[in-house]
Enzyme design. Structure first.
Site, PDB file in Angstrom:
ATOM      1  N   ASN A  91      78.633  92.966  30.466  1.00 17.34           N
ATOM      2  CA  ASN A  91      77.641  92.581  31.470  1.00 17.34           C
ATOM      3  C   ASN A  91      77.227  93.868  32.182  1.00 17.34           C
ATOM      4  OD1 ASN A  91      78.086  91.098  34.757  1.00 17.34           O
ATOM      5  ND2 ASN A  91      76.228  91.524  33.678  1.00 17.34           N
ATOM      6  N   GLY A  92      75.930  94.142  32.238  1.00 18.38           N
ATOM      7  CA  GLY A  92      75.463  95.359  32.904  1.00 18.38           C
ATOM      8  C   GLY A  92      74.632  96.215  31.963  1.00 18.38           C
TER       9      GLY A  92
ATOM     10  N   LYS B 130      70.946  83.957  38.177  1.00 17.69           N
ATOM     11  CA  LYS B 130      71.379  83.802  39.564  1.00 17.69           C
ATOM     12  C   LYS B 130      71.827  85.123  40.177  1.00 17.69           C
ATOM     13  CE  LYS B 130      73.533  80.794  42.707  1.00 17.69           C
ATOM     14  NZ  LYS B 130      72.221  80.513  43.270  1.00 17.69           N
TER      15      LYS B 130
HETATM   16  C1  G6P Z   1      68.273  86.047  42.246  1.00 16.08           C
HETATM   17  C2  G6P Z   1      68.375  84.545  42.388  1.00 16.08           C
HETATM   18  C3  G6P Z   1      67.802  84.107  43.724  1.00 16.08           C
HETATM   19  C4  G6P Z   1      68.470  84.862  44.875  1.00 16.08           C
HETATM   20  C5  G6P Z   1      68.375  86.373  44.675  1.00 16.08           C
HETATM   21  C6  G6P Z   1      69.240  87.136  45.683  1.00 16.08           C
HETATM   22  O1  G6P Z   1      66.950  86.405  42.111  1.00 16.08           O
HETATM   23  O2  G6P Z   1      67.705  83.901  41.324  1.00 16.08           O
HETATM   24  O3  G6P Z   1      68.016  82.716  43.885  1.00 16.08           O
HETATM   25  O4  G6P Z   1      67.890  84.504  46.074  1.00 16.08           O
HETATM   26  O5  G6P Z   1      68.872  86.709  43.380  1.00 16.08           O
HETATM   27  O6  G6P Z   1      70.578  86.794  45.475  1.00 16.08           O
HETATM   28  P1  G6P Z   1      71.755  87.087  46.479  1.00 16.08           P
HETATM   29  O7  G6P Z   1      72.988  86.680  45.737  1.00 16.08           O
HETATM   30  O8  G6P Z   1      71.728  88.572  46.760  1.00 16.08           O
HETATM   31  O9  G6P Z   1      71.531  86.301  47.693  1.00 16.08           O
END
Ligand code: G6P
Length: 600
Positions: free
Chosen positions: A99-100, A595
């Site tokens: 991953n990465g 996500k």
């Molecule tokens: C991704 C997800 C969003 C989320 C964003 C920030 O784009 O799809 O749903 O708001 O990351 O994520 P975090 O974990 O930093 O709040």
């Protein structure tokens, strides 16, 4: 992005790996694969969704008590069978999931090619098993070879490695991408996040940057990649339950999580008072305050900006993390609050690293215990939304907003700004989970019907003022993320500076009419779009006065203006959800998104 899992123990590994992969699917879902060791390396992988691949390739029947798996969100190389993980070395004895991003992969690839190695995929990952094999050929152990290889990798990586030559162990490596080790009885689990292993254990070890671990059924040995020095670490016990990561009777995680918002807010409002006070003092002690965040967390930060300005007269600069480096002016008198539900978003981690390098102090607000952001922060604050599985953030937004509203009240008190209002606000905030429950029950059927009528829409515009502005940004984000309908949220006052030209007969416009001084101006904006033929859906504080003027009214019970986001966001989230389901799409796993975005 991408999710990785591993298992070593006495049970058949494949069903455990498969189940864990399904739980990690939100991290990426364009291809998946698994490798187990049983006399030889057994590898099955393909393009597509895990459930389909599992059926076609009989993943659960792979033999062996040890193995690893991967669900992919493509970065290098299109989604295809050959680019799917695990990747093997040329001798087909070593399997790796990653991953990465390996930033120096083309350099390493050239070097390995000069040593006679051939490459089958377009991925950056394939250099890793071959580099390990290169060191193994020099007579080094698997552990030593992995360490030598890891020292030569640049970029962000979480890796899991197995080899037929040492079939009793999984080796894990972590640099800038999360990796959690779960401790069972005579078995050890590995995964990119905690919910993937909650069914089996709540005792976890979080691997830190620059560390590797050798996992055998009875023992986990953690070492520094650079020096090889052993690291002692006490396991921590997480208080999330396995049920929290299940759908619990709902058709989708998105709907479940929308409905869990009252509990997420209630639990977050119970966050330790001392922690909030520390955060309030931390911000007050600074000359300049920045909030950095991405996506939905950025919108929660914007809500907080209004609340902090209005209640505590504290100006805060809210920045999108990836833009922070361009304009943030930083010194040791600067305080940065990083808001990230996952605690793993690469852009936010990068913003924090640059702030720290400039001497600024950093606090974080996250939903995930032990996440990367917590290890970079001087002060750690938590929301209590429970695990959020759906790609789109819903209940973590509500939890962040609730926490930050409480912070605003605390700050106001510390600055002597709110007077007697303080106790009234605190009492009203505590009541909000119940009001949220009422709103959920009331608006769900209405929004469901409305969604049916909006299915053919090509564009949906959202307008709001004051605290309604971040709300419409968040509503538009929900709509575009999962329905794929173009959607824009904007301050209602900006309409006349351009967007009004887009409004014609039948264009759907959602007017978010929150309570407060701006309400009357919002009503004028409703008239403005109505006069251009817009089909107006008003989500309004009470809203009886608007009934005659709009095509659809979603009435929200009256609340304190600054608290209204917690109620108004509900119909917007539900609308995005029901349109998506109406179009036959999967709201939990929108195309091209993940996500946890662990790449910049
Ligand atoms: C991704 C997800 C969003 C989320 C964003 C920030 O784009 O799809 O749903 O708001 O990351 O994520 P975090 O974990 O930093 O709040």
């Amino acid at each position: 992005m991408c999710g990785i899992v591993g298992y070593v123990g006495s049970r058949p590994a494949a069903p455990i790996l498969l189940e864990a992969l399904k739980r990690l699917e939100y991290r990426g879902y364009d291809s998946a694969g698994m490798a187990t060791v049983f006399q030889k390396l057994v590898v099955r992988k393909d393009r597509g969704r895990i459930a389909d691949i599992a059926r076609r390739l009989k993943l659960a029947e792979m033999p062996g008590n040890l193995g690893l798996g991967h669900t992919r969100w493509a970065t290098h190389g299109e989604p295809s069978r050959v680019n799917a993980h695990p990747h093997l070395d040329n001798s087909k004895k070593i399997a790796v999931v990653h991953n990465g991003i390996i930033e120096n992969y083309s350099e390493l690839r050239k070097f390995l090619q000069s040593q006679g190695y051939r490459f089958a995929s377009e991925t950056d990952t394939e250099v890793v098993p071959n580099l390990i094999s290169y060191f193994l050929r020099q007579g080094k152990s698997l552990e030593r070879s992995v360490r030598e290889a890891a020292r030569r990798l640049k970029g962000s990586f979480a890796l899991a490695i197995v080899s037929v030559e040492e079939p009793d162990r999984v080796i894990a490596v972590r640099q800038d991408s999360p990796l959690i080790i779960g401790l069972g009885n005579g078995e050890v689990f590995l995964a990119s996040d905690i919910p993937a292993m909650l069914q089996h254990t709540k005792r976890v070890l979080v691997l830190e940057n620059g560390e590797m671990a050798v996992l055998t059924p009875e023992r986990v040995v953690i070492k520094k990649i650079n020096s090889g020095a052993a690291v002692e670490r006490e396991p921590m016990t997480v208080n999330w339950t396995a049920e929290m990561a299940e759908k619990g009777g709902y058709p989708h995680f998105t709907l479940k999580e929308i409905h869990q918002q009252p509990e997420a807010v209630r639990d977050t409002l119970l966050a330790p008072e001392e922690e909030l006070k520390k955060l309030a003092r931390f911000l007050l002690g600074a000359r300049r305050v920045y909030f950095v965040a991405c996506g939905t967390s950025y919108h929660a930060a914007l809500v907080a900006k209004y609340a902090l300005a209005k209640l505590a007269e504290l100006p805060v600069e809210v920045m999108i993390s990836s833009e922070f480096g361009e304009v943030g002016s930083l010194d040791d008198k600067t305080a940065v609050l990083a808001i990230t539900q996952s605690g793993e978003t690469a852009d936010t981690l990068k913003a924090v690293a640059s702030a720290k390098a400039a001497g600024a102090k950093v606090a974080c607000l996250t939903n995930v215990v032990g996440s990367s952001i917590t290890r970079m922060s001087d002060l750690i604050c938590y929301t209590y939304a429970g695990p959020e599985i759906s790609v789109v953030a819903t209940k973590t937004f509500a939890a962040q907003v609730a926490y930050l509203l409480r912070l605003a009240i605390n700050l106001a008190k510390l600055r002597g700004r709110s007077g007697s209002k303080h106790n009234k606000l605190t009492a009203e905030l505590k009541e909000l989970p119940d009001v949220m429950r009422e709103v959920l029950a009331k608006v769900d059927p209405q929004v469901k019907k409305l969604a049916g009528r909006l299915l053919p829409a090509n564009d949906i515009y959202l307008i709001g003022r004051g605290v309604g502005y971040p709300l419409v940004l968040e509503g538009a984000l929900k709509i575009k993320e999962i329905t794929y309908i173009h959607s824009e949220g904007m301050p209602a006052g900006e309409l006349k500076h351009g967007t009004l030209a887009q409004i014609e007969e039948g264009t759907p416009v959602i007017a978010v009419v929150t309570p407060g001084e701006m309400r009357l101006k919002m009503v004028s904006n409703v008239e403005e779009v109505k006069a251009r033929g817009a089909r107006v859906i008003a989500i309004a504080d009470n809203g009886k006065d608007l009934r005659e003027h709009v095509d659809e009214l979603i009435s929200i019970p009256h609340t304190e203006e600054l608290f209204s986001p917690l109620l108004f966001i509900i119909p917007l989230q539900l609308l995005a959800y029901y349109i998506t389901v109406g179009k036959g799409q999967d709201p939990d796993r929108p195309r091209s998104l993940a996500k946890s975005v662990t790449v910049e």
